[in-house]
Every structure is written in structure tokens, then in C-alpha cells.
Design a protein around this motif. Structure first.
Motif, PDB file in Angstrom:
ATOM      1  N   UNK A 143      51.075  56.966  31.834  1.00 49.62           N
ATOM      2  CA  UNK A 143      49.882  56.150  31.685  1.00 49.62           C
ATOM      3  C   UNK A 143      49.431  56.271  30.234  1.00 49.62           C
ATOM      4  N   UNK A 144      49.018  55.158  29.656  1.00 47.39           N
ATOM      5  CA  UNK A 144      48.545  55.136  28.280  1.00 47.39           C
ATOM      6  C   UNK A 144      47.073  54.740  28.290  1.00 47.39           C
ATOM      7  N   UNK A 145      46.238  55.576  27.690  1.00 52.50           N
ATOM      8  CA  UNK A 145      44.808  55.284  27.583  1.00 52.50           C
ATOM      9  C   UNK A 145      44.428  55.149  26.119  1.00 52.50           C
ATOM     10  N   UNK A 146      43.636  54.143  25.812  1.00 48.69           N
ATOM     11  CA  UNK A 146      43.197  53.884  24.437  1.00 48.69           C
ATOM     12  C   UNK A 146      41.684  53.842  24.397  1.00 48.69           C
ATOM     13  N   UNK A 147      41.089  54.551  23.414  1.00 48.36           N
ATOM     14  CA  UNK A 147      39.659  54.456  23.162  1.00 48.36           C
ATOM     15  C   UNK A 147      39.433  54.296  21.661  1.00 48.36           C
ATOM     16  N   UNK A 156      36.897  55.523  18.596  1.00 46.32           N
ATOM     17  CA  UNK A 156      35.924  56.567  18.303  1.00 46.32           C
ATOM     18  C   UNK A 156      35.585  56.577  16.812  1.00 46.32           C
ATOM     19  N   UNK A 157      34.376  57.071  16.502  1.00 45.85           N
ATOM     20  CA  UNK A 157      33.989  57.296  15.118  1.00 45.85           C
ATOM     21  C   UNK A 157      33.531  56.043  14.399  1.00 45.85           C
ATOM     22  N   UNK A 158      32.902  56.223  13.232  1.00 41.03           N
ATOM     23  CA  UNK A 158      32.345  55.097  12.486  1.00 41.03           C
ATOM     24  C   UNK A 158      33.397  54.146  11.930  1.00 41.03           C
ATOM     25  N   UNK A 159      34.652  54.558  11.863  1.00 44.11           N
ATOM     26  CA  UNK A 159      35.718  53.689  11.384  1.00 44.11           C
ATOM     27  C   UNK A 159      36.518  53.087  12.527  1.00 44.11           C
ATOM     28  N   UNK A 160      35.978  53.193  13.744  1.00 40.77           N
ATOM     29  CA  UNK A 160      36.640  52.623  14.928  1.00 40.77           C
ATOM     30  C   UNK A 160      38.106  53.036  15.004  1.00 40.77           C
ATOM     31  N   UNK A 161      38.327  54.330  14.928  1.00 37.96           N
ATOM     32  CA  UNK A 161      39.693  54.842  15.066  1.00 37.96           C
ATOM     33  C   UNK A 161      40.163  54.726  16.507  1.00 37.96           C
ATOM     34  N   UNK A 162      41.407  54.345  16.670  1.00 42.48           N
ATOM     35  CA  UNK A 162      42.021  54.323  17.992  1.00 42.48           C
ATOM     36  C   UNK A 162      42.654  55.674  18.273  1.00 42.48           C
ATOM     37  N   UNK A 163      42.330  56.229  19.426  1.00 42.25           N
ATOM     38  CA  UNK A 163      42.982  57.444  19.917  1.00 42.25           C
ATOM     39  C   UNK A 163      43.693  57.081  21.212  1.00 42.25           C
ATOM     40  N   UNK A 164      44.874  57.647  21.406  1.00 39.29           N
ATOM     41  CA  UNK A 164      45.696  57.307  22.558  1.00 39.29           C
ATOM     42  C   UNK A 164      46.068  58.568  23.328  1.00 39.29           C
ATOM     43  N   UNK A 165      45.900  58.525  24.636  1.00 41.58           N
ATOM     44  CA  UNK A 165      46.308  59.623  25.505  1.00 41.58           C
ATOM     45  C   UNK A 165      47.470  59.155  26.367  1.00 41.58           C
ATOM     46  N   UNK A 166      48.575  59.891  26.309  1.00 41.65           N
ATOM     47  CA  UNK A 166      49.735  59.618  27.144  1.00 41.65           C
ATOM     48  C   UNK A 166      49.817  60.689  28.214  1.00 41.65           C
ATOM     49  N   UNK A 167      49.907  60.275  29.467  1.00 38.66           N
ATOM     50  CA  UNK A 167      49.950  61.183  30.605  1.00 38.66           C
ATOM     51  C   UNK A 167      51.225  60.959  31.389  1.00 38.66           C
ATOM     52  N   UNK A 218      51.996  65.528  34.969  1.00 40.47           N
ATOM     53  CA  UNK A 218      50.620  65.620  34.471  1.00 40.47           C
ATOM     54  C   UNK A 218      50.527  66.222  33.071  1.00 40.47           C
ATOM     55  N   UNK A 219      51.640  66.321  32.360  1.00 39.17           N
ATOM     56  CA  UNK A 219      51.596  66.717  30.950  1.00 39.17           C
ATOM     57  C   UNK A 219      50.914  65.615  30.155  1.00 39.17           C
ATOM     58  N   UNK A 220      50.221  65.999  29.057  1.00 40.99           N
ATOM     59  CA  UNK A 220      49.481  65.010  28.279  1.00 40.99           C
ATOM     60  C   UNK A 220      49.658  65.240  26.782  1.00 40.99           C
ATOM     61  N   UNK A 257      44.070  63.499  34.005  1.00 41.98           N
ATOM     62  CA  UNK A 257      44.573  64.396  35.044  1.00 41.98           C
ATOM     63  C   UNK A 257      43.488  64.986  35.931  1.00 41.98           C
ATOM     64  N   UNK A 258      42.232  64.763  35.586  1.00 40.39           N
ATOM     65  CA  UNK A 258      41.159  65.425  36.316  1.00 40.39           C
ATOM     66  C   UNK A 258      40.907  66.841  35.836  1.00 40.39           C
ATOM     67  N   UNK A 259      41.612  67.271  34.780  1.00 41.34           N
ATOM     68  CA  UNK A 259      41.437  68.612  34.232  1.00 41.34           C
ATOM     69  C   UNK A 259      41.458  68.512  32.706  1.00 41.34           C
ATOM     70  N   UNK A 260      41.295  69.672  32.053  1.00 45.07           N
ATOM     71  CA  UNK A 260      41.311  69.698  30.592  1.00 45.07           C
ATOM     72  C   UNK A 260      42.712  69.971  30.053  1.00 45.07           C
ATOM     73  N   UNK A 261      43.747  69.711  30.853  1.00 47.91           N
ATOM     74  CA  UNK A 261      45.105  69.967  30.379  1.00 47.91           C
ATOM     75  C   UNK A 261      45.471  68.995  29.265  1.00 47.91           C
TER      76      UNK A 261
END
Length: 234
Positions: A21-25, A27-38, A43-45, A65-69
Motif C-alpha cells: 500500500x502506498x500512502x502520500x501526504x 507536510x510543511x510550508x513547502x508542501x513536501x510529499x512524504x510517502x509510506x510504503x507498507x 506489515x513492514x514499512x 499498520x495500526x502500530x508505530x512500526x
């Protein structure tokens, strides 16, 4: 439905593929894209750029994942807007850090976080069952890296395409051109050469491009303009 375009403070854009799964948000004043791959099986991230707003990024990790992993944070390059939350995210999650070898010392100096894995072109990162290839794209910074993920040849998820490539480019490739090179003709030529040879010459038009700011694109949308980029010099 994944759109590839997000607004700061808005919900994550989520793409569900067979392996990941790929999640994009944004963030920050420069509208940086951060991506989380799960990894959907283990459930590795992996987080691409702990850019800013650590609380938002930690919430994103928990969405996966429902956790801070969090197994790995990859910093695509040394510019400060791409690692302002790195120290906080690593302190909470214990994630391993990775970045292009030529940028690693500068990232550590700026954040106080050692880069545990210096990356080189062709290196491989595993996220559970998913495998990412490191693609060095020198020019925006000397150590800029992109991450390449390929979907499996047999897929079932509705948004999946067999064999399609997904490329996380940091600030090296955007809709409309390559990243800034400070008006330096040599840096521009090196970046465009790497982008042409290591990206456009290897990957098909369906390849999805996830840049470090703004909306996503595809190689098919950008390929017709390569000659224009070279002629204009930026």
C-alpha cells in the motif's frame, strides 16, 4: 481512488496494490510529499522523506499498520525541507536510516541522525516481500536518489497493473522537468543524463512518478518534452 495529488493537512491519498500500500501526504510550508510504503503480507514499512510535521508522519505510520512500526526512512537528498522530521520520527520508531552516500554526511550533520545505510545506484532495499531498487540521479544534489518498485507479473488488486513501475523521485524529476540545479549547466547536464539513461531509457510510459512536491505524473506524460527540457537548460 488514488489521485496522486494531496493538500497540506488533508488526508492521505492511498493506493492499494497487491504487495504494497502506498500512502502520500503533504507536510510543511513547502508542501513536501512524504510517502509510506507498507508490505501487505509482513506489515513492514518504509517512509520516503521524513520531511516535516513529525506528528502527522507518525500518524501516517500508524495508519499503515495500526502500530508505530517503521523499518526504514529513506531521505532522498540532503536539503533541509526533506529531513526536518527525521530525528523525531527515528526517535519514536527506531527506524533504520538510509540516504545517498554522497549526501549522507550532510544529512547527519544537519539532523544529528547517523545515516546507517549509505545508498548507491543499483542497491536494493527490501520492505517485507516488496523490493525497491535505488536509482542515483545526480545533479539536484550529488547524492540524490530515487526508489524504484515494480509490481509483480500477476496481480489481483483493482488498482494494480502487472509489471508496472513506481518511481519515487525526490526533487530530481517533476511534472514538467527535472529538479533545480542552481543555474549550473554542468549539474543540469548530469541530472538530465541520469534521468534519461537511468529512468526514461529503462522504464515504460506507464511508470508512475511520485515527486518530492506536488502532483504525481507518469513517464508517458513527460517523455515527449525531454528535448524541450534540454533546449531550455532547466
Amino acid at each position: 481512488m488514488y489521485t496522486g495529488d494531496v493538500t497540506r493537512g488533508g488526508p492521505a491519498d492511498v493506493r492499494v496494490l497487491d504487495e504494497v500500500e502506498i500512502r502520500k501526504v503533504s507536510v510543511g510550508p513547502m508542501d513536501n510529499a512524504a510517502y509510506l510504503l507498507t508490505c501487505r503480507r509482513e506489515q513492514a514499512q518504509l517512509l520516503v522523506d521524513a520531511a516535516d510535521e513529525p506528528d502527522r508522519l507518525l500518524a501516517l505510520v500508524r495508519e499503515g499498520t495500526g502500530s508505530a512500526r517503521l523499518d526504514v526512512v529513506v531521505t532522498t537528498h540532503q536539503h533541509a525541507d526533506h529531513h526536518r522530521a527525521l530525528a523525531s520520527v527515528v526517535a519514536v520508531t527506531g527506524a533504520t536510516t538510509a540516504a545517498g552516500a554522497a549526501d549522507a554526511a550532510a544529512i547527519t550533520a544537519a539532523t544529528g541522525v547517523p545515516v546507517r545505510r549509505p545508498l548507491h545506484d543499483g542497491d536494493v532495499l527490501a520492505v517485507g516481500h516488496a523490493v525497491l531498487e535505488v536509482v542515483a540521479l545526480r545533479g539536484h544534489t550529488e547524492g540524490s536518489v530515487a526508489l524504484l518498485y515494480r509490481e509483480p507479473e500477476r496481480v489481483q488488486a483493482p488498482d494494480a497493473v502487472a509489471g508496472r513501475a513506481h518511481l519515487f523521485t525526490g526533487d530530481s524529476l517533476f511534472p514538467g522537468g527535472v529538479g533545480a540545479t542552481g543555474g549550473d549547466a554542468g549539474r543540469f547536464a548530469r541530472l538530465l543524463e541520469d534521468v534519461e539513461r537511468r529512468v526514461f531509457d529503462r522504464l515504460g510510459d506507464e511508470t508512475w512518478v511520485y515527486p518530492g512536491h506536488g502532483a504525481d505524473t507518469t513517464l508517458g506524460a513527460e517523455r515527449p518534452h525531454l528535448a524541450e527540457w534540454r533546449a531550455r537548460g532547466w
